[in-house]
Design a protein around this motif. Structure first.
Motif, mmCIF file in Angstrom:
data_model
loop_
_atom_site.group_PDB
_atom_site.id
_atom_site.type_symbol
_atom_site.label_atom_id
_atom_site.label_comp_id
_atom_site.label_asym_id
_atom_site.label_seq_id
_atom_site.Cartn_x
_atom_site.Cartn_y
_atom_site.Cartn_z
ATOM 1 N N ASN A 1 18.774 10.950 41.025
ATOM 2 C CA ASN A 1 17.732 10.025 40.555
ATOM 3 C C ASN A 1 17.330 10.291 39.103
ATOM 4 O O ASN A 1 16.146 10.230 38.748
ATOM 5 N N GLY A 2 18.309 10.598 38.260
ATOM 6 C CA GLY A 2 18.027 10.810 36.841
ATOM 7 C C GLY A 2 17.376 12.131 36.517
ATOM 8 O O GLY A 2 16.934 12.340 35.381
ATOM 9 N N GLU A 3 17.292 13.016 37.497
ATOM 10 C CA GLU A 3 16.698 14.335 37.268
ATOM 11 C C GLU A 3 17.700 15.432 37.597
ATOM 12 O O GLU A 3 18.423 15.350 38.593
ATOM 13 N N ARG A 4 17.721 16.458 36.766
ATOM 14 C CA ARG A 4 18.533 17.640 37.044
ATOM 15 C C ARG A 4 17.630 18.720 37.619
ATOM 16 O O ARG A 4 16.438 18.795 37.281
ATOM 17 N N HIS A 5 18.202 19.550 38.486
ATOM 18 C CA HIS A 5 17.431 20.663 39.019
ATOM 19 C C HIS A 5 18.298 21.902 39.116
ATOM 20 O O HIS A 5 19.533 21.826 39.145
ATOM 21 N N VAL A 6 17.641 23.037 39.151
ATOM 22 C CA VAL A 6 18.311 24.327 39.303
ATOM 23 C C VAL A 6 17.627 25.070 40.430
ATOM 24 O O VAL A 6 16.389 25.182 40.454
ATOM 25 N N ASN A 7 18.398 25.574 41.378
ATOM 26 C CA ASN A 7 17.858 26.354 42.481
ATOM 27 C C ASN A 7 17.726 27.818 42.096
ATOM 28 O O ASN A 7 18.425 28.315 41.211
ATOM 29 N N ALA A 8 16.861 28.526 42.811
ATOM 30 C CA ALA A 8 16.748 29.978 42.650
ATOM 31 C C ALA A 8 18.103 30.616 42.872
ATOM 32 O O ALA A 8 18.835 30.246 43.800
ATOM 33 N N GLY A 9 18.453 31.589 42.022
ATOM 34 C CA GLY A 9 19.765 32.219 42.098
ATOM 35 C C GLY A 9 19.857 33.415 43.028
ATOM 36 O O GLY A 9 20.756 33.474 43.871
ATOM 37 N N PRO A 10 18.954 34.386 42.899
ATOM 38 C CA PRO A 10 19.031 35.556 43.788
ATOM 39 C C PRO A 10 18.924 35.140 45.257
ATOM 40 O O PRO A 10 18.072 34.323 45.618
ATOM 41 N N VAL A 11 19.773 35.693 46.092
ATOM 42 C CA VAL A 11 19.854 35.245 47.484
ATOM 43 C C VAL A 11 18.522 35.393 48.210
ATOM 44 O O VAL A 11 18.076 34.462 48.899
ATOM 45 N N GLN A 12 17.873 36.540 48.068
ATOM 46 C CA GLN A 12 16.607 36.756 48.778
ATOM 47 C C GLN A 12 15.527 35.801 48.293
ATOM 48 O O GLN A 12 14.733 35.289 49.095
ATOM 49 N N GLN A 13 15.476 35.546 46.992
ATOM 50 C CA GLN A 13 14.493 34.595 46.464
ATOM 51 C C GLN A 13 14.784 33.191 46.972
ATOM 52 O O GLN A 13 13.862 32.443 47.332
ATOM 53 N N TYR A 14 16.062 32.844 47.011
ATOM 54 C CA TYR A 14 16.447 31.531 47.531
ATOM 55 C C TYR A 14 15.982 31.370 48.978
ATOM 56 O O TYR A 14 15.359 30.362 49.336
ATOM 57 N N ILE A 15 16.269 32.356 49.821
ATOM 58 C CA ILE A 15 15.881 32.295 51.235
ATOM 59 C C ILE A 15 14.372 32.179 51.367
ATOM 60 O O ILE A 15 13.850 31.384 52.162
ATOM 61 N N GLN A 16 13.651 32.945 50.560
ATOM 62 C CA GLN A 16 12.186 32.926 50.614
ATOM 63 C C GLN A 16 11.634 31.547 50.230
ATOM 64 O O GLN A 16 10.754 31.006 50.918
ATOM 65 N N LEU A 17 12.151 30.973 49.141
ATOM 66 C CA LEU A 17 11.625 29.689 48.679
ATOM 67 C C LEU A 17 11.956 28.562 49.648
ATOM 68 O O LEU A 17 11.150 27.661 49.850
ATOM 69 N N VAL A 18 13.132 28.604 50.256
ATOM 70 C CA VAL A 18 13.466 27.592 51.265
ATOM 71 C C VAL A 18 12.477 27.679 52.416
ATOM 72 O O VAL A 18 11.983 26.668 52.918
ATOM 73 N N GLY A 19 12.178 28.904 52.834
ATOM 74 C CA GLY A 19 11.222 29.083 53.927
ATOM 75 C C GLY A 19 9.834 28.596 53.580
ATOM 76 O O GLY A 19 9.109 28.073 54.445
ATOM 77 N N GLU A 20 9.440 28.736 52.322
ATOM 78 C CA GLU A 20 8.091 28.351 51.907
ATOM 79 C C GLU A 20 7.942 26.859 51.644
ATOM 80 O O GLU A 20 6.903 26.268 51.942
ATOM 81 N N ARG A 21 9.004 26.232 51.079
ATOM 82 C CA ARG A 21 8.816 24.838 50.667
ATOM 83 C C ARG A 21 10.018 23.931 50.872
ATOM 84 O O ARG A 21 10.001 22.783 50.429
ATOM 85 N N GLY A 22 11.051 24.415 51.515
ATOM 86 C CA GLY A 22 12.189 23.552 51.828
ATOM 87 C C GLY A 22 13.189 23.436 50.707
ATOM 88 O O GLY A 22 14.377 23.693 50.899
ATOM 89 N N LEU A 23 12.736 23.042 49.525
ATOM 90 C CA LEU A 23 13.622 22.938 48.371
ATOM 91 C C LEU A 23 13.351 24.121 47.437
ATOM 92 O O LEU A 23 12.231 24.266 46.948
#
Length: 384
Positions: free
Chosen positions: A273-295
């Protein structure tokens, strides 16, 4: 419209000496399972918030996606099928793999799960050179992996090769190309080595302990690559990619055409939708953020029209058929010449670009100098 999906599996058995990708060495199966469940959740959230069109391409990269064991792989492909069930009849579903990590059981699971294209990270057929760059496979494992893949029913296979490696000569690279052609595959990717920061090779380079080929030898290897690919019936359709007709990587062309795609997984980038995004890179941070807010996004920004036009030029000129002037005008509402005309004219005068049948593309002279050409379009709209 978003019809392409990129999914990142960051795990590896070891870190190659040249690799700066978001990859993570682990022997903890529980962490892998936690990651796969987080991926499942991110996919669920993504399609809920940004419903997809009919999916045309799926690409699973890494890391080493085939690091997953059989049960993990079964869970993963089922998860992808659950969240992206609406696929075109000729969907291209690619998974990257390392030789030696694709046993018959795992390949059967991949095939049953819809994977129909495998891209193997071979890099070289010189065993001494493979050891020197930190690869854990040898050429014998390449041949076994190819045999297993073909026996499992895979016909759309590709391998990556690197040239410009330490102490590599054009003669050594020619031997690797000869071995690659003997496999009779429909697609090849081949890149020159880039010494990236935060790699062992960069540390050695800084200490003047990385004996790279001369610039002349590296150019000779690239010219040999293009010449040999053409002689063996492979069309160069992008600066680093060669294919028999119909076997071009449709997913990668999504990037080169600057089209939308979902980016899922640790460190993944997406464009929706015309927007770029970057996900958290470190695996543990990624898992934590998914658990907290989905994206698990740590960066998200709209891409301006000027930036879109620049991206369109920089990425599109990587393809041998270049930029379609009529399609550019239709997409952006302005003629190509009205935005980049002076710059294109300069590059044509230099013999680096040409106009052919309503398209602007690299010349043979311009192909080896592609990065210099692309840099000419950075920030150009803002300066106009």
């Amino acid at each position: 419209m978003t019809r392409a999906v990129y999914i990142h599996i960051p795990f590896c058995t070891n870190k190659c000496y040249y690799c700066d990708f978001n990859s993570f060495v682990t022997k903890n199966p529980q962490l892998v399972w936690e990651y796969l469940h987080a991926l499942d959740r991110e996919m669920e959230e993504t399609v809920q918030r940004f419903p997809p069109e009919e999916i045309q391409t799926i690409f699973v990269g890494g890391g080493t996606p085939t690091f997953l064991d059989a049960k993990q792989m079964e869970f993963f492909v089922a998860s992808v099928a659950k969240h992206f069930p609406r696929r075109s009849a000729n969907v291209e579903f690619t998974m990257e793999a390392n030789p030696g990590t694709t046993d018959p059981e795992k390949l059967a699971i991949m095939r049953a799960g819809g994977v129909n294209r495998i891209s193997f990270g071979v890099q070289s057929f010189d065993d001494a050179l493979l050891a020197r760059i930190g690869r854990i496979h040898d050429s014998a494992q390449v041949y076994r992996s190819m045999t297993h893949a073909k026996e499992a029913g895979f016909t759309n296979l590709s391998i990556d090769l690197i040239f410009g490696l330490p102490d590599q000569t054009p003669a050594l690279f020619k031997k690797t190309l000869d071995a690659a052609f003997a496999l009779d595959l429909p697609h090849f990717s081949s890149y020159s080595l880039k010494v990236e920061e935060n790699t062992l090779f960069h540390t050695l380079y800084e200490k003047d302990k990385l004996p790279l080929p001369t610039e002349e030898d590296e150019v000779a290897m690239y010219e040999m690559l293009m010449r040999e690919m053409a002689a063996h019936g492979y069309r160069q359709y992008e600066i680093s990619n060669f294919a028999r007709p119909g076997y071009e990587s449709r997913h990668n062309m999504t990037y080169w055409r600057n089209e939308s795609y979902y980016g899922i997984g640790a460190g993944a980038h997406g464009y929706v939708n015309g927007e770029r995004h970057v996900n958290a890179g470190p695996v543990q941070q990624y898992i934590q953020l998914v658990g907290e807010r989905g994206l698990p996004r740590v960066e998200q920004f709209a891409v301006t029209k000027d930036e879109q036009m620049e991206d369109h030029m920089i990425m599109g000129l990587r393809m041998m058929n270049g930029i379609d002037e009529a399609a550019f005008a239709e997409r952006f509402g302005v003629p190509l010449a009205g935005v980049f005309g002076a710059n294109i004219a300069d590059l044509i005068e230099l013999g680096l670009l040409m106009r052919v049948d309503g398209r602007v593309c690299l010349t043979q002279k311009g192909i080896p100098l592609g990065n210099e050409v692309f840099a000419r379009f950075l920030g150009l709209v803002d300066k106009a």
